[in-house]
Design a protein around this motif. Structure first.
Motif, PDB file in Angstrom:
ATOM      1  N   SER A  81       0.841  -1.198   0.000  1.00 14.94           N
ATOM      2  CA  SER A  81       0.000   0.000   0.000  1.00 14.94           C
ATOM      3  C   SER A  81       0.876   1.247   0.000  1.00 14.94           C
ATOM      4  CB  SER A  81      -0.903   0.020   1.239  1.00 14.94           C
ATOM      5  OG  SER A  81      -1.678  -1.148   1.332  1.00 14.94           O
ATOM      6  N   VAL A 136      -5.236  -1.622  -2.608  1.00  4.91           N
ATOM      7  CA  VAL A 136      -6.553  -1.050  -2.886  1.00  4.91           C
ATOM      8  C   VAL A 136      -7.057  -1.500  -4.254  1.00  4.91           C
ATOM      9  CG1 VAL A 136      -5.609   1.092  -3.874  1.00  4.91           C
ATOM     10  CG2 VAL A 136      -7.896   1.095  -2.839  1.00  4.91           C
ATOM     11  N   ASP A 326      -7.178  -0.639   3.349  1.00  4.51           N
ATOM     12  CA  ASP A 326      -7.350  -0.451   1.911  1.00  4.51           C
ATOM     13  C   ASP A 326      -8.796  -0.597   1.479  1.00  4.51           C
ATOM     14  OD1 ASP A 326      -4.545  -0.083   0.874  1.00  4.51           O
ATOM     15  OD2 ASP A 326      -4.298  -1.933   2.009  1.00  4.51           O
TER      16      ASP A 326
END
Length: 363
Positions: A81, A136, A326
């Motif tokens: 992330s 994500v 996320d």
């Protein structure tokens, strides 16, 4: 960047350029540094704008080359992330871009073109798969159908409540403009509704609409229920009334008295003055009220996820329940983007209406 063993546990911060091949990370890092340097001269907005774009490209490039490198040596369920450093740089470059555009003051057509170009570049980046290794993006891949349904529901809540508030608020605003007594009683009532916290407002709607659905079965056939779309929609409409009614009154009050007298001297009736003179000249202020409502409702619609109203809030609260950051971003990022696009589009419409109003007044 952050590398985590799975989608739930906290990750460990890693510098993207420390894991990606130097030949790939060095140009991206150079673009970021150059963008920051180009953003320093406040008196050169074009240079600052170019630096912001260059820096955004470099930061995005680091994500694109760093994520695969981190995942190559991680486990099957590992997730990568963007970390705080990326979000901080993203904020800096966006602020530089906004400041440069504010100094350049482009016209409505150019602003619309810039917005279309930015959205096109974003769509091309996301569809290219360059960021598909990010957590994500993997959350989206597993929930693509649910995401587009949530997008449609979010738009229904935000735009539908805006339309309903306009249908109710514009006539009320016109009446308040013409009747001081109604203005003195209605505007304080609408101001009071604005003071009610959003969660409390949604909570009030649940027992009220549950009672209506239980008392009148016909209400259930049109979707009235204690949870779901109806309470969220009604709450958003109630929140929207004050900006619409207040700005309608302010817009009509802003029409110069000599213009009104000239229209009256030409033999126009009250309705003719309203439709041909007062509303066109007050349109910029009316549209400014709609802008407030639209941006506000895009954000408030997230809370609807708590009561089954759908929209992006469903991902936000699922992520909170699962401690999946996320998944929260899957709902939060499109909400922010949608609000920004709505604000820019409405600003363009307000600018066009203001220029037209100025020309009408001069004529």
């Amino acid at each position: 960047m952050t590398l985590a063993a799975n989608r739930i546990v906290a990750g460990e911060g890693v510098a993207a350029w420390a894991v990606a091949p130097v030949a790939q990370s060095l140009p991206a890092l150079g673009c970021m540094i150059a963008g920051l340097v180009m953003g320093l001269p406040a008196a050169l907005p074009k240079l600052r704008l170019g630096g912001a774009l260059l820096g955004l490209g470099g930061a995005t490039g680091l994500l694109a080359v760093g994520a695969p490198s981190l995942l190559a040596e991680a486990g099957t369920y590992a997730r990568v992330s963007p970390a705080a450093g990326f979000w901080g740089l993203l904020s800096v470059f966006l602020l530089l871009m906004a400041d440069a555009l504010a100094q350049l003051a482009p016209g409505p057509i150019l602003r619309a073109g810039l917005l279309a170009g930015a959205l096109g570049l974003l769509a091309a980046l996301l569809s290219s798969g360059a960021l598909s290794d990010l957590s994500v993006a993997q959350e989206f891949a597993g929930r693509a159908d649910a995401f587009w349904r949530a997008t449609l529901r979010h738009l229904e809540l935000a735009l539908g409540s805006l339309g309903a508030a306009a249908l109710i608020g514009f006539p009320l605003g016109i009446l308040c403009h013409r009747q001081a007594a109604l203005r003195g009683s209605l505007l304080p009532m609408l101001s009071f509704l604005q003071t009610i916290p959003s969660l409390a407002m949604f909570g009030i709607m649940i027992p009220l609409l549950s009672w209506i659905a239980a008392t009148w079965p016909a209400a259930q056939t049109i979707g009235i229920a204690g949870i779901g779309f109806a309470p969220a929609f009604i709450a958003l409409v109630l929140y929207s009334l004050l900006p619409v009614v207040g700005n309608t009154v302010a817009g009509l009050d802003s029409v110069p008295a000599p213009v009104r007298e000239a229209a009256r001297g030409m033999g126009m009736t009250g309705w003719q003055r309203l439709l041909r003179v007062e509303l066109p000249l007050g349109l910029p202020v009316l549209l400014a009220g709609l802008r407030i409502v639209l941006v506000q409702n895009i954000g408030l619609a997230v809370i609807a996820g708590l009561i089954g109203g759908g929209g992006y809030g469903s991902f936000v609260f699922q992520g909170l329940n699962q401690t999946a950051t996320d998944l929260i971003l899957l709902g939060a990022l499109p909400t922010v983007l949608l609000a920004m696009v709505a604000a820019i589009v409405m600003d363009i419409l307000v600018d066009v209406a203001r220029r037209d109003s100025t020309e009408r007044t001069a004529a």
